[in-house]
Design an enzyme around this catalytic site. Structure first.
Site, short mmCIF file in Angstrom:
data_model
loop_
_atom_site.label_atom_id
_atom_site.label_comp_id
_atom_site.label_asym_id
_atom_site.label_seq_id
_atom_site.Cartn_x
_atom_site.Cartn_y
_atom_site.Cartn_z
N ASP A 61 66.91 124.82 -15.89
CA ASP A 61 67.60 123.94 -16.83
C ASP A 61 66.97 123.96 -18.22
O ASP A 61 65.79 123.67 -18.37
CB ASP A 61 67.55 122.53 -16.21
N HIS A 95 66.59 115.14 -18.13
CA HIS A 95 66.22 116.56 -18.16
C HIS A 95 64.78 116.75 -18.65
O HIS A 95 64.30 116.01 -19.50
CB HIS A 95 67.17 117.32 -19.10
ZN LIG Z 1 73.88 119.08 -15.68
ZN LIG Z 2 72.88 116.29 -14.08
#
Ligand SMILES: [Zn+2]
Ligand SMILES: [Zn+2]
Length: 546
Positions: free
Chosen positions: A193, A366
């Site tokens: 990510d 994140h």
């Molecule tokens: Zn996502």
């Molecule tokens: Zn997510």
């Protein structure tokens, strides 16, 4: 084994934020990871959402062995019913993710057709030629997993959305031991990510929201309305906990939020203290100081509850002066304008609005740069492919990997549709496949082409002018004056001269070329209007013959 190869096919989420979808292909067998949607940008008029173009898979439907959904966010689940309509492969998901997918499939009449398998973090499942190990990751929704995908060429680690939160709301940290175990076994490639790759340091823990919520609750004299995504289960938990502390009752408004809360409670992912939750009808009849309402609309979507509240068109209740509204979410890039407009409208109605820019009422789900480096260190992959992010974010992530010592030649930044092939000889780019936008609007999937989008854009910007001309069916001569109507463009009442000029142009043109070529008449009219006004309305000419 020399000619064996693993193909990695990014169908969404590379070069953009949203509609994450990846396919892994080995020996003609395919594993899909995530089937997400993307919310439209402001200039995509009339579009509800966008899904990945997965036409690559359409002639390989029977080769798909499974679809894994890593967690319950829309950018990972949102296209599942569209994919399932074409590809009837079994779905694998953890209990909460499965629950959210089921709610979605139920709404689209696919609940009975889908084969759903529940997996848990820590499980190992054979899916076609892939042995997949699910490991727990922290994110802004509980029950998220990353994947260790064992292939005959080596182990691939697919992070999913993650952060390293040491004090998550559900008390369940990321599975560091598993990551270390992967590293000991040797990792061929890491795909992870990149959303926050431009953010230095660590992403704050979800814990900081508790403190921000407490401050809001201490200071609010009247009703509190907390606005977030319907899938942000951990935010619901935090709201419930703080409501309990301050002796307020909590109510959910809107079907998606009510359905998701009910499902998460049933599955044990949401634990609302006894007696805190009340139905919305009851909450609306209580004194404002005793109530918290949670609803959707944090992205300024006009059809959401907060969107309607801001415009005074919500059916069940209105904003009252003295309400405190907490936007507990981050603006999705492209939505800022509509969100800030909505915030202004809410202030106009006398509400106090608290949002990310002025208080810690949201933290990202994140990883930031230091967490990304930690993951890279833990996993020590041979190859690294940044995923989930716009090109600049993928590039930043690649730089971080290089910084911590991954061989530059083994890092690959690429975008949707570019197939990557890994063999024993190395990693290389293979062919490109379609992976653009598929627009979904009220009328259907993929019915809206780029041309239609352009027309909608022009219509919204410069409006339309309709010209109706009557001609003699025998002589072709123009009868009377052309009739002109406009919408969204300067009206004939406002500018008589302009339209007199346009009528003259139309009559002249028909004298010159006749009335058969409507396209040419439209073109001449458009050029005239553009030269007079500097705007470019859509022009439509109809010819009546009598
Ligand atoms: Zn996502
Ligand atoms: Zn997510």
């Amino acid at each position: 084994m020399k000619d064996k190869k693993l193909r990695i096919i990014p169908l969404g989420g590379l070069g953009e934020v949203g509609k994450n979808m990846m396919a892994y292909e080995y020996d003609e067998r395919i594993l899909i990871v995530d089937t997400g949607l993307m919310f439209p940008e402001n200039d995509m008029l009339g579009i509800d959402y966008i899904i990945p173009d997965f036409s690559y898979l359409l002639d390989k439907k029977d080769k798909v062995d499974g679809i894994i959904i890593t967690h319950g966010h829309e950018d990972h689940t949102g296209a599942i019913h569209h994919v399932l309509q074409e590809i009837n492969a079994p779905i694998y998901a953890t209990p909460l993710t499965r629950g959210l997918v089921e709610v979605k499939l139920g709404r689209n009449g696919l609940a009975s057709r889908a084969v759903l398998n529940t997996v848990h973090a820590g499980d190992s499942v054979q899916i076609g030629p892939f042995k997949v190990e699910f490991f727990h990751v922290c994110h802004s929704i509980p029950d998220g997993v990353g994947l260790g995908i064992n292939t005959p060429l080596g182990l691939i680690v697919h992070s999913g959305d993650y952060k390293f939160d040491h004090t998550p709301v559900d008390g369940w940290p990321s599975d560091y031991a598993k990551l270390a175990d992967f590293s000991a076994r040797g990792v061929l490639a890491l795909l992870s990510d990149s959303t926050n790759s431009e953010r230095p340091g660590w992403t704050p823990s979800e814990k900081v929201i508790d403190a921000a919520f407490r401050k809001v609750f201490r200071e609010a004299k009247d009703r509190i309305i907390i606005v977030s995504f319907a899938s942000l289960i951990s935010r619901m938990q935090q709201a419930a906990n703080v409501a309990n502390e301050f002796g307020r009752k909590l109510a959910f408004a809107g079907t998606s939020m009510v359905d998701n809360a009910k499902m998460a409670t049933k599955l044990g992912y949401l634990d609302i203290p006894e007696g805190v939750q009340v139905p919305i009808e009851q909450a609306l009849n209580m004194p404002g100081k005793d109530v918290v309402i949670m609803c959707t609309g944090s992205q300024g979507e006009p059809s959401s509850i907060l969107g309607r509240l801001s415009m005074g068109t919500n059916r069940q209740f209105d904003i009252k002066a003295g309400d405190t509204i907490v936007l507990s979410s981050h603006p999705i890039p492209g939505n800022e304008e509509s969100i800030y407009r909505m915030i202004n409208r809410l202030f106009e109605q006398g509400a106090n609005v608290i949002y990310e820019a002025i208080a810690n009422v949201h933290v990202s789900g994140h990883a930031s740069q230091e967490e990304m480096k930690l993951l890279l260190h833990l996993v020590r992959p041979k190859y690294f492919i940044p995923i989930h992010g716009e090109l600049r974010q993928l590039k930043q992530h690649a730089l971080l990997a290089k910084e911590i010592g991954i061989d530059e030649n083994n890092i690959l930044v690429t975008e949707n549709g570019q197939i990557i092939e890994i063999t024993e000889n190395g990693m290389k780019l293979a062919e490109k496949v379609p992976a653009g936008y598929v627009y979904v609007d009220g009328s259907g999937v993929g019915d809206v082409s780029e041309d239609i989008m352009r027309e909608r854009e022009i219509l919204s910007r410069d409006g339309i002018v309709l010209i109706n001309v009557n001609v003699d069916r025998f002589t072709g001569e123009v009868l009377g004056d052309p009739e002109i109507v406009s919408r969204g463009f300067i009206s004939p009442r406002e500018n008589n001269e302009l339209y007199a000029g346009l009528r003259k142009k139309v009559i002249e043109t028909i004298k010159r070329i006749g009335s058969k070529d409507r396209g040419e008449i439209e073109q001449v009219s458009r050029t005239y209007l553009n030269s007079e006004t500097r705007r470019r309305p859509v022009v439509m000419v109809t010819i009546g013959r009598s």
